[in-house]
Every structure is written in structure tokens, then in C-alpha cells.
Enzyme design. Structure first.
Site, PDB file in Angstrom:
ATOM      1  N   HIS A  45      60.207  25.233  42.453  1.00 49.15           N
ATOM      2  CA  HIS A  45      60.936  24.290  41.612  1.00 49.15           C
ATOM      3  C   HIS A  45      62.299  24.906  41.319  1.00 49.15           C
ATOM      4  O   HIS A  45      62.455  26.124  41.277  1.00 49.15           O
ATOM      5  CB  HIS A  45      60.139  24.074  40.322  1.00 49.15           C
ATOM      6  CG  HIS A  45      60.648  22.995  39.427  1.00 49.15           C
ATOM      7  ND1 HIS A  45      61.742  23.164  38.602  1.00 49.15           N
ATOM      8  CD2 HIS A  45      60.195  21.735  39.197  1.00 49.15           C
ATOM      9  CE1 HIS A  45      61.940  22.060  37.910  1.00 49.15           C
ATOM     10  NE2 HIS A  45      61.025  21.168  38.248  1.00 49.15           N
ATOM     11  N   ASP A  57      55.013  31.113  37.898  1.00 50.17           N
ATOM     12  CA  ASP A  57      55.245  29.759  37.389  1.00 50.17           C
ATOM     13  C   ASP A  57      53.914  29.011  37.475  1.00 50.17           C
ATOM     14  O   ASP A  57      53.470  28.624  38.553  1.00 50.17           O
ATOM     15  CB  ASP A  57      56.322  29.066  38.224  1.00 50.17           C
ATOM     16  CG  ASP A  57      56.541  27.618  37.815  1.00 50.17           C
ATOM     17  OD1 ASP A  57      55.845  27.131  36.913  1.00 50.17           O
ATOM     18  OD2 ASP A  57      57.409  26.965  38.433  1.00 50.17           O
ATOM     19  N   GLN A  91      52.094  23.974  37.466  1.00 50.52           N
ATOM     20  CA  GLN A  91      51.201  23.083  38.210  1.00 50.52           C
ATOM     21  C   GLN A  91      49.764  23.599  38.259  1.00 50.52           C
ATOM     22  O   GLN A  91      48.893  22.911  38.778  1.00 50.52           O
ATOM     23  CB  GLN A  91      51.731  22.886  39.635  1.00 50.52           C
ATOM     24  CG  GLN A  91      53.074  22.200  39.715  1.00 50.52           C
ATOM     25  CD  GLN A  91      53.062  20.782  39.161  1.00 50.52           C
ATOM     26  OE1 GLN A  91      52.013  20.144  39.071  1.00 50.52           O
ATOM     27  NE2 GLN A  91      54.215  20.276  38.781  1.00 50.52           N
ATOM     28  N   LYS A 131      53.091  19.062  31.100  1.00 51.24           N
ATOM     29  CA  LYS A 131      52.313  18.968  32.330  1.00 51.24           C
ATOM     30  C   LYS A 131      50.833  19.294  32.099  1.00 51.24           C
ATOM     31  O   LYS A 131      50.016  19.103  32.994  1.00 51.24           O
ATOM     32  CB  LYS A 131      52.894  19.903  33.397  1.00 51.24           C
ATOM     33  CG  LYS A 131      54.213  19.417  33.991  1.00 51.24           C
ATOM     34  CD  LYS A 131      54.688  20.329  35.094  1.00 51.24           C
ATOM     35  CE  LYS A 131      55.842  19.720  35.880  1.00 51.24           C
ATOM     36  NZ  LYS A 131      57.063  19.572  35.107  1.00 51.24           N
ATOM     37  N   CYS A 167      62.548  17.968  42.276  1.00 48.22           N
ATOM     38  CA  CYS A 167      63.195  19.208  41.793  1.00 48.22           C
ATOM     39  C   CYS A 167      62.885  20.368  42.722  1.00 48.22           C
ATOM     40  O   CYS A 167      62.715  21.515  42.277  1.00 48.22           O
ATOM     41  CB  CYS A 167      62.743  19.531  40.371  1.00 48.22           C
ATOM     42  SG  CYS A 167      63.192  18.285  39.158  1.00 48.22           S
TER      43      CYS A 167
END
Length: 588
Positions: A273, A350, A353, A376, A521
Site C-alpha cells: 500500500h 503492515d 489486511q 478495516k 492505493c
């Protein structure tokens, strides 16, 4: 036994009786007749079953039988639009079909032209009017069992009632089907209630001595404890931020400025991202460092050999996504951490997700930093968190200055001192309501059980791949389920016609399906894939079912047929700004 089946052709009802025969052979005939032509079926269901010009070879036939019933399921791809896509005949007669609007749609001024959504008898519906067997026992196609895992629809059915947004209807009372959880998730009532309770007695935190302020502070710090429990961490290692982007920038501008020197190296990947690329580019430009990028292979998986080849003694940080928001691959974090730590580099993960979909434990992962975003993971917008190992966090200087992040302030800057962690990084009034909501979201997920969620969504990921892989001329991105993937899937039309992701999203959106179109993104991913205008993406959550996938696949198949014929297109590649959903939004 007779079954009454209603056809609505051009919105005119046609009702007739089908005699129930005692053996399954006629079941097949009835199913084929219903599948192929309502008028032929009305005239002679069995005689016309294999002679109708609408006939196509069944994609898949599944038969199950017991002492009390026989069930036949046929999936007929490529039928004339409006014909039933799936019929079940046994002790009940069921057709599950999609419907489409037959009205011409006048697009907004950006298009300056009329687009048709089809014409003729499109809106056919077959509805079961009487039955003797619960429909929950009916098989679906591709299958109720993927890799030996039974359909876990009970989880989605259990939680859907918790999400009020999913009750909305659009476009002539069509229910919405939300398939964009990777962009932002819907919020359960428990989260909405937690935010509402705070605002009913709102006060600032860590300041007042009165009861309302004490209650607000307690709820705020309880949320920190919930997040720490959710990832297997200590509460003092959790820093509230305005989102994952803010958390990564915090690491870059605090730890990075203090530790990255001229000639040092930062490694990230080509599947990130933007929030895990741009902060490192800015840091490298400021410090004279070098950013290196790990490529991904033809299957959409991180190239570990390439990653190892990039590591040197000058590598100070590796920043990698846990799950790609475009490719859906699940990166091998343990292997990445192992080789990165060998050269003395720290690892930032990260987890935007992965946090709502996989069970996370920072000790098991072995990473040094982890970031995630509240919206999210079924929480509110405007909040996220940074986790870092205590010794790393304690060595980081403040980034933002202001109230709350200090111990003592003096006009002599040398005498100004800063708060302990995590307050040192939470300058000013924090996002109190949002943090409380994010804590409630973690409690909600833990009440379901992350192991259960992970198993359920693994099944959805497999089912989604199988369903869309059956659609002709559709390019799917990322590794197949056998290699491990998340419950999101990006795709593009590969027919050679000018069908763009925005066209697909708008078309299925009119059927109530909420999907993402664009570059997500993640411009470098799409540059590597050679997809100038991005991709369409379906991403699932705990409230989605295999039935959602089946209905979406039918809508996608029907709309692709229309779009490939040049009808309903809204995107002009020669003038992308003319499309209301392409210019500004496509930048993301």
C-alpha cells in the site's frame, strides 16, 4: 405431489404445475427444462429438455440422495440472459437466479450519453412457492465443501444481525451485498454502542478529576488493554494513532530519523500500500538512504530469493505487508523476520489486511513494529495503532509535540522532559471515541474467536476463487488457494473488449454489489501487472456467505456479457476525467 413455479417474464407472471415423478430421471428433465426455456417448459418440460436452442452443457452436476429425497443441482453457464442459472429439483423445486433492471439508464452529465442495461425479457425470476424440505439442505455450486471444509454459513448468519448497515436497500429495493471490506469494514452494533456511550458522557482523558473524566479515561485505557490482548502484547506497547498511515509515519519520523543514516538501506516490496512506500521514500530523501523493493513472482507471491539477495549489513529496516490488498497473498512473515534479523535489520509489519482475518500474536510473529487500522477491523475510522517492542519504543524520541506527551515544560528547551511510553507519542487530545470503538471491535472479534474467523474466511477465499475462475475470459490476480490466500480477489476482463474495472463496478453496483475498482492505493502492483486502469476487487468479511459469492458471480457473468457487447460502459480511457468515478478516485 405438485409444485407450483412462478415465472416472471417481462414482469408478467406465468404460473403452471409440474407433476412430481417418483424417480430422479424426471427430476433431471424438469431441471433441464426449467433451466433452458420457460415457454418450452410450460409446453412440454421433458420433450424439449434437450432440444431447446438455449441449451448449453452444464458446468457442473451434483447429485445427492437419501431414502427420502433426490437432489439434482445444475449450473448452466452462458444461458440467455434472464434464464435461471441454477435449479434444484428433488423434494422441492427451487431456482436461484439474479435479476437485472430492464430500464434504460441515463448517466450523469459526465457521460453526455445514454447507456442501456439491456433490453427484452431480462428480469426472469423463478420462485419456490411450496416445499417440503428445508432449503438449508440444498447444495450449491461450485460446492458446499472446499478442501474438505464444510460450508460455515452459520458464522455469517450468526453475525449479520449485528451489522445494521447491511440492511440497506438500493435501486428499486434491491438489498446491498457488501464486498469491499478490504477498503473499510462495516461496524457491528457493539462498536456503535460503545462510541455512543462515550459521547453520552464525553470528557477529555488523563486530565479531569471529576467522575465523567475518570470514566472516559478508564474506557480509553481499557480499549488499549483490549488491543494489547488482541495481538498478544503489553498495553504500554500500544500507541493510539489516527490510522495505520499515521503509525508508519510515526516510525519513520521518530525511529527512522534517529537511526537511519546516509547510505543505509530500507527494504520494502512492490506489493505495498502507498502508506508503506511513501513514508520511507521521504525518509530516505531526507537522510540520504536507499530504498529497495522486493519483487513478486508470476503467481503473485513475494520472491523470497530476491528479498534475500537485497539484504546487506547496511539494511536497517524491512517494511512489509502481511496480506497484499491487491494480490491477496499471505506473506511468510517468520521467514522474512528470520533473515532480516540476521543482518541486524528491524521489521515493520503492515497488518491492516490481516488483523481482522488472522489470529495475530506479536511474539510468534517476531516483528519489531506492527501497525493496523481501526476501520478495516470492524472499528471506526480515524484511529489505528502502532505496536512496538518495549525496548524499541522506549528508545524512540517524540515526533509530535504538545499536551499530554510531556512530563515538564520549560522555556529552557534543555529542561523540557517527555512522558513515558505510550503517552510520549500521543500528543494532544487523542481520538477518544474512536479508540474506545476500536477496543470494542477487538472484543467483538475475540468473542467470536479469531481461529474460527480464520477458518471460515479460508473457506470463503477458496470458494470465491473457484466461483470466479469459472467465468470465461476473466483474469484473476494472486496465488491460487492451494498456495494460501486471503478472502479478497482482484480481477480484470480478459476478453479483448474495452471493458474497464470501473465499468464492472458500476454495472454490478446496480445489482446491489459493493466492490472496489481502481488501483487500490497500490500503483506499483498494477504497474507490475500491466493494468493501467487498475482492477476490480471483491473483498469479504465475517458477514459474507457463499451465497453472496454465488449471486455476485451470476451478476458479474451477466454484466460482462452486456459490457462486452458495448452496453453500459461508463469509462472513457481517452478522457478519464469524464467519468465521475475515475479521475480523483483512480489516484488511489
Amino acid at each position: 405431489q405438485n409444485y407450483k413455479v412462478e415465472y416472471k417474464v417481462c414482469w408478467h407472471p406465468l404460473i403452471f404445475q409440474i407433476p412430481r415423478q417418483p424417480h430422479s430421471g424426471n427430476d433431471v428433465g424438469v431441471a433441464m427444462a426449467l433451466m433452458l426455456s420457460p415457454l418450452a417448459a410450460f409446453t412440454s418440460p421433458w420433450a424439449t429438455a434437450f432440444t431447446s436452442p438455449w441449451a448449453r452443457r452444464p458446468q457442473q452436476t451434483l447429485v445427492s440422495s437419501s431414502n427420502s429425497r433426490h437432489t439434482v443441482v445444475l449450473d448452466m453457464p452462458g444461458c440467455c440472459r434472464g434464464a435461471p442459472q441454477r435449479v434444484v429439483v428433488g423434494n422441492l423445486v427451487v431456482a436461484i437466479v439474479g435479476t437485472a433492471s430492464a430500464s434504460a439508464l441515463v448517466r450523469s452529465r459526465w457521460q453526455q450519453r445514454r447507456h442501456r442495461r439491456g433490453k427484452g425479457s431480462q428480469g426472469m425470476r423463478v420462485q419456490l412457492l411450496s416445499q417440503s424440505t428445508p432449503t438449508a439442505d440444498v447444495q450449491t455450486s461450485p460446492s458446499n465443501s472446499v478442501d474438505g471444509v464444510k460450508d460455515h454459513r452459520s458464522l455469517a448468519e450468526e453475525v449479520r444481525k449485528d451489522f445494521p448497515a447491511l440492511d440497506q436497500r438500493i435501486m428499486e429495493e434491491k438489498p446491498i451485498t457488501y464486498l469491499d471490506t478490504a477498503a473499510t469494514s462495516q461496524k457491528p452494533q457493539a462498536v456503535l454502542d460503545a462510541i455512543g456511550r462515550y459521547y453520552s458522557h464525553s470528557a477529555n482523558v488523563h486530565r479531569g478529576t471529576y467522575a465523567m473524566a475518570a470514566k472516559a479515561t478508564e474506557e480509553y485505557e481499557d480499549a488499549r488493554k483490549s488491543i494489547a490482548k488482541f495481538i498478544g502484547a503489553l498495553p504500554e506497547e500500544v500507541v493510539f494513532t489516527s490510522g495505520a498511515t499515521d503509525a508508519i509515519n510515526l516510525v519513520a519520523q521518530s525511529w527512522g530519523i534517529a537511526n537511519i543514516q546516509f547510505g543505509d538501506e530500507i527494504i520494502t516490496t512492490a506489493m505495498e500500500h502507498h502508506s508503506n512506500i511513501v513514508p520511507w521514500q521521504l525518509l530516505a530523501k531526507r537522510c540520504g538512504a536507499v530504498v529497495k523493493y522486493v519483487r513478486f513472482g508470476s503467481t503473485g507471491e513475494l520472491d523470497l530469493q530476491h528479498f534475500k539477495s537485497l539484504l546487506t549489513p547496511r539494511t536497517k529496516l524491512v517494511a512489509v505487508t502481511h496480506i497484499s490488498n491487491t494480490l491477496g497473498c499471505i506473506n511468510p512473515v517468520s521467514a522474512i523476520v528470520d533473515v532480516a534479523h540476521r543482518v541486524g535489520a528491524l521489521v515493520l509489519l503492515d497488518a491492516c489486511q490481516s488483523a481482522p482475518h488472522l489470529k495475530l500474536d506479536v511474539a510468534s510473529l517476531g516483528v519489531d513494529f506492527l501497525v493496523a487500522s481501526g476501520h478495516k477491523m470492524y472499528g471506526p475510522t480515524g484511529v489505528g495503532f502502532l505496536w512496538a517492542r518495549r525496548e524499541v519504543l522506549e528508545g524512540m524520541p517524540p515526533w509530535k509535540g504538545g499536551g499530554e506527551m510531556i512530563k515538564e515544560v520549560s522555556l529552557d528547551a534543555e529542561k523540557t522532559t517527555f512522558a513515558d511510553i505510550p503517552a510520549r507519542f500521543e500528543a494532544g487530545t487523542p481520538p477518544i471515541a474512536q479508540a474506545i470503538g476500536m477496543g470494542a471491535a477487538c472484543e467483538y472479534l475475540m468473542s467470536i474467536g479469531m481461529e474460527r474467523i480464520e477458518a471460515y474466511e479460508r473457506h470463503l477465499a477458496n470458494y470465491l476463487w473457484q466461483a470466479l475462475s469459472q467465468i470465461e475470459d476473466l483474469q484473476l490476480y494472486g496465488p491460487p488457494p492451494s498456495r494460501g490466500r486471503a478472502a479478497l480477489l482482484s480481477f480484470n476482463d480478459a476478453s479483448g473488449e474495452e471493458v474497464y474495472p470501473v465499468d464492472i463496478a458500476v454495472a454490478v453496483g446496480e445489482d446491489g454489489f459493493c466492490i472496489r475498482a481502481g488501483r487500490h492505493c497500490a500503483h506499483p502492483v498494477h504497474q507490475a501487472l500491466g493494468t493501467r486502469f487498475g482492477s476490480a476487487r471483491v473483498s469479504l468479511g465475517i458477514y459474507n456467505t457463499t451465497d453472496d459469492i454465488d449471486r455476485f458471480a451470476r451478476s458479474l457473468r451477466e454484466n460482462l456479457e452486456m459490457l462486452r457487447d458495448g452496453e453500459g460502459c461508463v469509462f472513457d480511457p481517452e478522457d478519464p476525467d469524464s467519468c465521475f468515478c475515475s479521475s480523483d478516485r483512480a489516484r488511489s
